[in-house]
Design a protein around this motif. Sequence first.
Motif, PDB file in Angstrom:
ATOM      1  N   ALA A   1     -23.126 -36.120  20.859  1.00 35.87           N
ATOM      2  CA  ALA A   1     -23.849 -34.968  20.323  1.00 35.87           C
ATOM      3  C   ALA A   1     -24.801 -35.366  19.207  1.00 35.87           C
ATOM      4  O   ALA A   1     -25.828 -34.713  18.997  1.00 35.87           O
ATOM      5  N   GLY A   2     -24.478 -36.419  18.489  1.00 33.55           N
ATOM      6  CA  GLY A   2     -25.347 -36.832  17.396  1.00 33.55           C
ATOM      7  C   GLY A   2     -24.736 -37.949  16.590  1.00 33.55           C
ATOM      8  O   GLY A   2     -23.598 -38.376  16.818  1.00 33.55           O
ATOM      9  N   VAL A   3     -25.523 -38.436  15.629  1.00 34.51           N
ATOM     10  CA  VAL A   3     -25.114 -39.518  14.748  1.00 34.51           C
ATOM     11  C   VAL A   3     -25.207 -39.024  13.312  1.00 34.51           C
ATOM     12  O   VAL A   3     -26.238 -38.490  12.894  1.00 34.51           O
ATOM     13  N   VAL A   4     -24.129 -39.199  12.572  1.00 35.39           N
ATOM     14  CA  VAL A   4     -24.134 -39.000  11.127  1.00 35.39           C
ATOM     15  C   VAL A   4     -24.087 -40.389  10.510  1.00 35.39           C
ATOM     16  O   VAL A   4     -23.189 -41.178  10.827  1.00 35.39           O
ATOM     17  N   THR A   5     -25.049 -40.723   9.673  1.00 36.52           N
ATOM     18  CA  THR A   5     -25.098 -42.082   9.164  1.00 36.52           C
ATOM     19  C   THR A   5     -25.214 -42.128   7.653  1.00 36.52           C
ATOM     20  O   THR A   5     -25.879 -41.296   7.030  1.00 36.52           O
ATOM     21  N   GLN A   6     -24.541 -43.126   7.076  1.00 33.97           N
ATOM     22  CA  GLN A   6     -24.711 -43.447   5.663  1.00 33.97           C
ATOM     23  C   GLN A   6     -25.892 -44.389   5.452  1.00 33.97           C
ATOM     24  O   GLN A   6     -26.289 -44.631   4.314  1.00 33.97           O
TER      25      GLN A   6
ATOM     26  N   GLU B   1     -35.199 -45.454  15.461  1.00 34.62           N
ATOM     27  CA  GLU B   1     -36.042 -46.456  16.113  1.00 34.62           C
ATOM     28  C   GLU B   1     -35.476 -46.854  17.469  1.00 34.62           C
ATOM     29  O   GLU B   1     -36.223 -47.130  18.417  1.00 34.62           O
ATOM     30  N   ALA B   2     -34.147 -46.863  17.569  1.00 38.69           N
ATOM     31  CA  ALA B   2     -33.508 -47.211  18.846  1.00 38.69           C
ATOM     32  C   ALA B   2     -33.678 -46.111  19.875  1.00 38.69           C
ATOM     33  O   ALA B   2     -33.598 -46.379  21.085  1.00 38.69           O
ATOM     34  N   GLY B   3     -33.901 -44.884  19.427  1.00 39.05           N
ATOM     35  CA  GLY B   3     -34.076 -43.772  20.360  1.00 39.05           C
ATOM     36  C   GLY B   3     -33.117 -42.618  20.178  1.00 39.05           C
ATOM     37  O   GLY B   3     -33.189 -41.639  20.922  1.00 39.05           O
ATOM     38  N   SER B   4     -32.205 -42.688  19.196  1.00 37.49           N
ATOM     39  CA  SER B   4     -31.320 -41.552  18.925  1.00 37.49           C
ATOM     40  C   SER B   4     -32.153 -40.362  18.448  1.00 37.49           C
ATOM     41  O   SER B   4     -32.992 -40.500  17.562  1.00 37.49           O
ATOM     42  N   ARG B   5     -31.885 -39.213  19.039  1.00 37.49           N
ATOM     43  CA  ARG B   5     -32.699 -38.030  18.744  1.00 37.49           C
ATOM     44  C   ARG B   5     -32.066 -37.105  17.721  1.00 37.49           C
ATOM     45  O   ARG B   5     -32.765 -36.319  17.079  1.00 37.49           O
ATOM     46  N   HIS B   6     -30.757 -37.178  17.573  1.00 38.48           N
ATOM     47  CA  HIS B   6     -30.054 -36.260  16.672  1.00 38.48           C
ATOM     48  C   HIS B   6     -29.334 -37.086  15.613  1.00 38.48           C
ATOM     49  O   HIS B   6     -28.193 -37.508  15.810  1.00 38.48           O
ATOM     50  N   VAL B   7     -30.011 -37.333  14.499  1.00 37.81           N
ATOM     51  CA  VAL B   7     -29.494 -38.195  13.445  1.00 37.81           C
ATOM     52  C   VAL B   7     -29.501 -37.433  12.121  1.00 37.81           C
ATOM     53  O   VAL B   7     -30.515 -36.843  11.750  1.00 37.81           O
ATOM     54  N   ILE B   8     -28.370 -37.440  11.433  1.00 34.42           N
ATOM     55  CA  ILE B   8     -28.262 -36.837  10.111  1.00 34.42           C
ATOM     56  C   ILE B   8     -28.054 -37.961   9.108  1.00 34.42           C
ATOM     57  O   ILE B   8     -27.049 -38.679   9.158  1.00 34.42           O
ATOM     58  N   GLU B   9     -29.002 -38.139   8.197  1.00 32.48           N
ATOM     59  CA  GLU B   9     -28.965 -39.220   7.212  1.00 32.48           C
ATOM     60  C   GLU B   9     -28.444 -38.654   5.889  1.00 32.48           C
ATOM     61  O   GLU B   9     -29.206 -38.122   5.091  1.00 32.48           O
ATOM     62  N   ILE B  10     -27.141 -38.787   5.664  1.00 36.23           N
ATOM     63  CA  ILE B  10     -26.559 -38.126   4.498  1.00 36.23           C
ATOM     64  C   ILE B  10     -26.867 -38.849   3.188  1.00 36.23           C
ATOM     65  O   ILE B  10     -26.667 -38.275   2.112  1.00 36.23           O
TER      66      ILE B  10
END
Length: 271
Positions: free
Chosen positions: A104-109, A117-126
């Motif tokens: 569903a998505g990526v949550v990243t620190q 850049e890799a192509g993930s469309r749903h990224v939350i940069e906390i």
Amino acid sequence: MSGLPEGSPSPSVQSLSRMLAGAERVVAFTGAGISTESGIPDFRSPGGIWTRYDPRDFTFDRYVADPEVRANSWAMRRAFFATHARPNAAHQALVELEVAGRLAGVVTQNIDGLHQEAGSRHVIEIHGTAREITCIGALPVDGAPDGCGFTAPHTWALEQIDAGVEDPRCPDCGGLVKSATISFGQQMPLDAVRRAQAEVAACDLLLVVGSSLQVYPAAALPGEARQHGAQVVIVNDEPTDLDGLAHLVVRGRAGEVLTAAVAGIGSDTLG
């Protein structure tokens, strides 16, 4: 892409494949360990940022108060991007899961932008992004940016410095500009944190990759996932304080583990 790849994946990787195959809504929570394989040292390991810079110099308040701290911060950003890092196999494996409709998505620190850049469309940069700069206002207080809304690519500030501007300022209001990352003592972006919590609450499997799980409030997310009934998997080279909370712990490099685990799901479920 059917069956397990050659090389006989470990039982833990095979277990991860089965868990991914059985999940309907996976959320990935990533930390520095997913980017080290792209050549970005983590902050505390040998060669990491804090072996070359003193973290006590990079609080939000000191950034606001001291032009020398701001100059060192821009030098640190220049060094950060000098690695010319590119997405690695772990980033690509998560993209594959997303394209297949499982992630569903990526949550990243992380602040490097490699997921996008890799192509993930749903990224939350906390913790924000180093790829942008933002106006934080003339004299923000209590760790709260108070800018006019100006943003630009990070290269804008470096170009200003290369042109002889020692302390770049916002071209719209004259306020201080700063990398759009979260510094020590800076208030967390509440919108990003709330969106991350909502994603974790809605998932049925939280895949934690490359996080030491030492920095809060981000490190609270695995516990929140369990409270909402999700399974938790931790993929990391080293033990974490939350290993006992996980349903599965997989030791190994993120790229190798995720590539083998996604391959092991099989073409019948990924396509």
